[in-house]
Design an enzyme around this catalytic site. Sequence first.
Site, short mmCIF file in Angstrom:
data_model
loop_
_atom_site.label_atom_id
_atom_site.label_comp_id
_atom_site.label_asym_id
_atom_site.label_seq_id
_atom_site.Cartn_x
_atom_site.Cartn_y
_atom_site.Cartn_z
N CYS A 1 0.80 -1.22 0.00
CA CYS A 1 0.00 0.00 0.00
C CYS A 1 0.83 1.27 0.00
O CYS A 1 2.05 1.24 0.09
CB CYS A 1 -0.93 0.03 1.20
N GLY B 1 -1.27 0.29 -4.77
CA GLY B 1 -2.39 -0.55 -4.33
C GLY B 1 -3.67 -0.10 -4.97
O GLY B 1 -4.03 1.08 -4.88
N ASN C 1 1.75 0.94 5.90
CA ASN C 1 2.37 0.27 4.75
C ASN C 1 3.42 -0.67 5.30
O ASN C 1 4.33 -0.26 6.00
CB ASN C 1 3.03 1.34 3.85
N GLY C 2 3.30 -1.95 4.95
CA GLY C 2 4.28 -2.93 5.41
C GLY C 2 3.59 -4.14 6.01
O GLY C 2 2.39 -4.31 5.88
N TYR D 1 11.47 -2.00 -8.77
CA TYR D 1 10.16 -2.11 -9.41
C TYR D 1 9.05 -1.25 -8.81
O TYR D 1 8.31 -0.59 -9.53
CB TYR D 1 9.73 -3.58 -9.40
N ASP E 1 12.13 -6.44 -15.36
CA ASP E 1 12.65 -6.22 -14.01
C ASP E 1 12.55 -7.45 -13.12
O ASP E 1 13.04 -7.41 -11.99
CB ASP E 1 11.93 -5.04 -13.34
N CYS F 1 17.60 -4.32 2.40
CA CYS F 1 17.15 -5.71 2.49
C CYS F 1 17.25 -6.29 1.08
O CYS F 1 16.81 -5.67 0.12
CB CYS F 1 15.70 -5.77 2.96
#
Length: 507
Positions: free
Chosen positions: A45, A71, A145-146, A290, A394, A482
């Site tokens: 999101c 989203g 978000n997450g 992306y 990608d 990450c």
Amino acid sequence: MTKLLYQGVENEIDATSAICNKTPGAPSPEFHAWDSADPKLKEECGVVAIHGHLDAARQAYLALYALQHRGQESAGIATADGLHLANIKGMGLVSEIFTDDVLAKLPGTMAIGHTRYSTTGDSALLNAQPIRVDSTKGLIAIAHNGNLVNLGNIRARLEREGAYFQTTSDSEIIVQLIAHSKSSTLVDAIADSLSQVDGAFSIVMMTRDRIFAARDPRGFRPLSMGRIKNPGGPDTIIFASETCAFDLLRAEYLRDVLPGELVMVTGDGVTSRQYSTGVQQTSCIFEHVYFARPDSRVFGRWVQESRDEMGRQLARESGVPADVVVPVPDSGVTAALGYAEESGIRFRLGLIRNHYVGRTFIEPEQRVRDFGVRLKLNPVHNLLEGKRVVLIDDSIIRGTTSRKIVRMVRGAGAKEVHLRISCPPTISPCFYGVDTPSKRELIAANNSIEEIRRFIEADSLAYLSLEGLLKCCDGVEHNGYCTACYTGNYPTQWVDVEDILPAAATL
Ligand code: SF4
């Protein structure tokens, strides 16, 4: 029919109602034909927050409009005017939900907003955000978000302590932690709660008179702060997942919210505290590959710059004699431009994307699958015929879509098709807010590059190296990214190991 959930609208009467704001007979926004065949990974999101604007709801609407790529399943806006806190959310696109009539029901100078593709909690309207909870600390609205990764333990503990959850969304856990915190002030309770959860969260929160914004200590997801200068008055302060939202509002980018930082905005100004320190930053590198828009600045770096560099690095690492460089639109375009410039091979838009397919082509699911990628992409025959083509994309997720695209380019007359991917092979699922298939379904988790090449029927296949990718995102020295979906090395301890073991056993 677009269903909307109203909370606290019209003098705090908490009512749920459904209204129809679509033309009778028009296709339902709840059915997205392309989604069933879309091979791309999906972001969870985008979030926004506005403080100090006479039409905060419309500003939030515009910011969400710019973040729609993060989203498309549902969207919501909550506003506050110092006394009341109203919240409206619905299924579908931002522009479908928030007509002028609906925005008029959201008064106030503060707003938070959310656009969602669900990864945790089902996709029901109730789980759309912002979530509004009447807690012991007062009314709170939250947009997140997450993905949190230590949900089970905390939810069970809170339920033992008497918490009543209104949704299955992990975001509500943060609000319930705030409500059950022993801290006496709200800001202390928020800091206390955020330090108890692990995983990825960039959140915005609102009470009747304050806005809060925070990022998790590792800074997985982006969140930036900006302002609109108001002559003769205080600035409007804005938070958004990506800086492209500031451009639409003519706002100025100030800075990123730092990993582990909690920012509070009141009528008296902006204050901030680090609720967590000393944790290694691991921001999601896939935002640069992306997710984020190329016109956004994410984790302090322009996405366009990273993608251009990925294409250049790909050309340096795995260049191949060819006549044309062709992107798989839209996300492969910037990397393809970089590849073309670095290699000296001509860039050609040899595949054209139909941007309207996902919203308008209504067919039963199986028939959509049969149309497959042809619904979305069409080759430009005269640019491909007789050519040696370098195709830039990608990612390869399951491999089936890549094979269709390679076949399409070859079917248009290409003599050779060389596929180049602007990131390393995706070998592990994401637990931090990206909807990834299980490891069993990830083609690169279970096959060598030569096996993948044969499956997708390309003349050659190469991925960008991990070192190359980190270099392109300025991450070698800082090592602040990450990269778990390329390495399987997760930065948190709380990943659900059971979920990845079966496929890991096949390696
Ligand atoms: Fe991003 Fe991959 Fe890490 Fe998920 S696992 S946060 S997609 S880099």
